[in-house]
Design a protein around this motif. Sequence first.
Motif, PDB file in Angstrom:
ATOM      1  N   ASP A 180     -16.718 -12.058  11.720  1.00 26.87           N
ATOM      2  CA  ASP A 180     -17.506 -13.121  11.070  1.00 26.87           C
ATOM      3  C   ASP A 180     -16.662 -13.721   9.954  1.00 26.87           C
ATOM      4  O   ASP A 180     -17.003 -13.652   8.784  1.00 26.87           O
ATOM      5  CB  ASP A 180     -18.808 -12.562  10.497  1.00 26.87           C
ATOM      6  N   GLY A 181     -15.541 -14.277  10.286  1.00 27.14           N
ATOM      7  CA  GLY A 181     -14.582 -14.768   9.303  1.00 27.14           C
ATOM      8  C   GLY A 181     -13.484 -13.740   9.113  1.00 27.14           C
ATOM      9  O   GLY A 181     -13.623 -12.565   9.452  1.00 27.14           O
ATOM     10  N   LEU A 182     -12.402 -14.180   8.574  1.00 25.48           N
ATOM     11  CA  LEU A 182     -11.232 -13.328   8.403  1.00 25.48           C
ATOM     12  C   LEU A 182     -11.462 -12.315   7.281  1.00 25.48           C
ATOM     13  O   LEU A 182     -11.908 -12.668   6.196  1.00 25.48           O
ATOM     14  CB  LEU A 182     -10.019 -14.202   8.079  1.00 25.48           C
ATOM     15  N   GLN A 183     -11.168 -11.044   7.589  1.00 21.25           N
ATOM     16  CA  GLN A 183     -11.290  -9.983   6.599  1.00 21.25           C
ATOM     17  C   GLN A 183     -10.035  -9.121   6.644  1.00 21.25           C
ATOM     18  O   GLN A 183      -9.543  -8.792   7.722  1.00 21.25           O
ATOM     19  CB  GLN A 183     -12.510  -9.124   6.869  1.00 21.25           C
ATOM     20  N   VAL A 184      -9.536  -8.768   5.471  1.00 18.74           N
ATOM     21  CA  VAL A 184      -8.356  -7.918   5.355  1.00 18.74           C
ATOM     22  C   VAL A 184      -8.721  -6.742   4.472  1.00 18.74           C
ATOM     23  O   VAL A 184      -9.243  -6.915   3.373  1.00 18.74           O
ATOM     24  CB  VAL A 184      -7.152  -8.681   4.749  1.00 18.74           C
ATOM     25  N   LYS A 185      -8.443  -5.528   4.967  1.00 18.99           N
ATOM     26  CA  LYS A 185      -8.674  -4.312   4.182  1.00 18.99           C
ATOM     27  C   LYS A 185      -7.323  -3.654   3.965  1.00 18.99           C
ATOM     28  O   LYS A 185      -6.689  -3.196   4.904  1.00 18.99           O
ATOM     29  CB  LYS A 185      -9.622  -3.370   4.902  1.00 18.99           C
ATOM     30  N   LYS A 186      -6.894  -3.648   2.717  1.00 19.26           N
ATOM     31  CA  LYS A 186      -5.595  -3.073   2.352  1.00 19.26           C
ATOM     32  C   LYS A 186      -5.836  -1.682   1.788  1.00 19.26           C
ATOM     33  O   LYS A 186      -6.635  -1.503   0.866  1.00 19.26           O
ATOM     34  CB  LYS A 186      -4.923  -3.981   1.337  1.00 19.26           C
ATOM     35  N   ASP A 187      -5.144  -0.688   2.329  1.00 16.93           N
ATOM     36  CA  ASP A 187      -5.322   0.692   1.886  1.00 16.93           C
ATOM     37  C   ASP A 187      -4.028   1.451   2.175  1.00 16.93           C
ATOM     38  O   ASP A 187      -3.699   1.682   3.340  1.00 16.93           O
ATOM     39  CB  ASP A 187      -6.503   1.339   2.613  1.00 16.93           C
ATOM     40  N   TYR A 188      -3.312   1.816   1.124  1.00 15.73           N
ATOM     41  CA  TYR A 188      -2.073   2.574   1.309  1.00 15.73           C
ATOM     42  C   TYR A 188      -1.738   3.330   0.034  1.00 15.73           C
ATOM     43  O   TYR A 188      -2.319   3.091  -1.012  1.00 15.73           O
ATOM     44  CB  TYR A 188      -0.914   1.657   1.713  1.00 15.73           C
ATOM     45  N   GLU A 189      -0.810   4.258   0.156  1.00 22.00           N
ATOM     46  CA  GLU A 189      -0.345   4.986  -1.017  1.00 22.00           C
ATOM     47  C   GLU A 189       1.176   5.102  -0.973  1.00 22.00           C
ATOM     48  O   GLU A 189       1.787   5.077   0.090  1.00 22.00           O
ATOM     49  CB  GLU A 189      -0.985   6.361  -1.143  1.00 22.00           C
ATOM     50  N   ILE A 190       1.744   5.214  -2.148  1.00 23.00           N
ATOM     51  CA  ILE A 190       3.188   5.334  -2.297  1.00 23.00           C
ATOM     52  C   ILE A 190       3.473   6.585  -3.109  1.00 23.00           C
ATOM     53  O   ILE A 190       2.829   6.830  -4.138  1.00 23.00           O
ATOM     54  CB  ILE A 190       3.768   4.100  -3.011  1.00 23.00           C
ATOM     55  N   ARG A 191       4.428   7.363  -2.656  1.00 23.05           N
ATOM     56  CA  ARG A 191       4.870   8.549  -3.390  1.00 23.05           C
ATOM     57  C   ARG A 191       6.258   8.280  -3.950  1.00 23.05           C
ATOM     58  O   ARG A 191       7.167   7.908  -3.233  1.00 23.05           O
ATOM     59  CB  ARG A 191       4.932   9.770  -2.492  1.00 23.05           C
ATOM     60  N   LYS A 192       6.400   8.490  -5.247  1.00 19.78           N
ATOM     61  CA  LYS A 192       7.677   8.295  -5.915  1.00 19.78           C
ATOM     62  C   LYS A 192       8.104   9.618  -6.525  1.00 19.78           C
ATOM     63  O   LYS A 192       7.324  10.255  -7.240  1.00 19.78           O
ATOM     64  CB  LYS A 192       7.560   7.256  -7.037  1.00 19.78           C
TER      65      LYS A 192
END
Length: 123
Positions: free
Chosen positions: A87-99
């Motif tokens: 129902d329209g464009l949806q973006v779900k961003k989910d990430y992690e970075i280890r330093k």
Amino acid sequence: MRHQRGTSYIAILIAVIGFAFLAKALIAVWGPYVDDRLVNSEIEELMKSSPKNIAPSKFESQMSQRLDMNGVRDLNFKDIAQVTNVDGLQVKKDYEIRKPFLLNIDIVLKFEKSFDQSSVQAK
């Protein structure tokens, strides 16, 4: 007055070590946060200019190109975000970075945010 001599060498050494510790943490965290802010702004910019019926694969490829042009080569957009167009464009961003931080201590940075094309275009 006899006992007041000022700051000792040990206190100065502890202050320098504390400052170095904070500087190292800031340097380790700065890059990923700047990259995440850039990713967020590029997602919003592309959502504003994209038609409502854009294919998710086309959106992903355009985002990958934008990230490459802006020098974000550590992140692959397909790995960090899920794009849907129900129902329209949806973006779900989910990430992690280890330093790596100090010896066997790592800093873990987790980034989560959802974008909806209708709310982005309303801004």
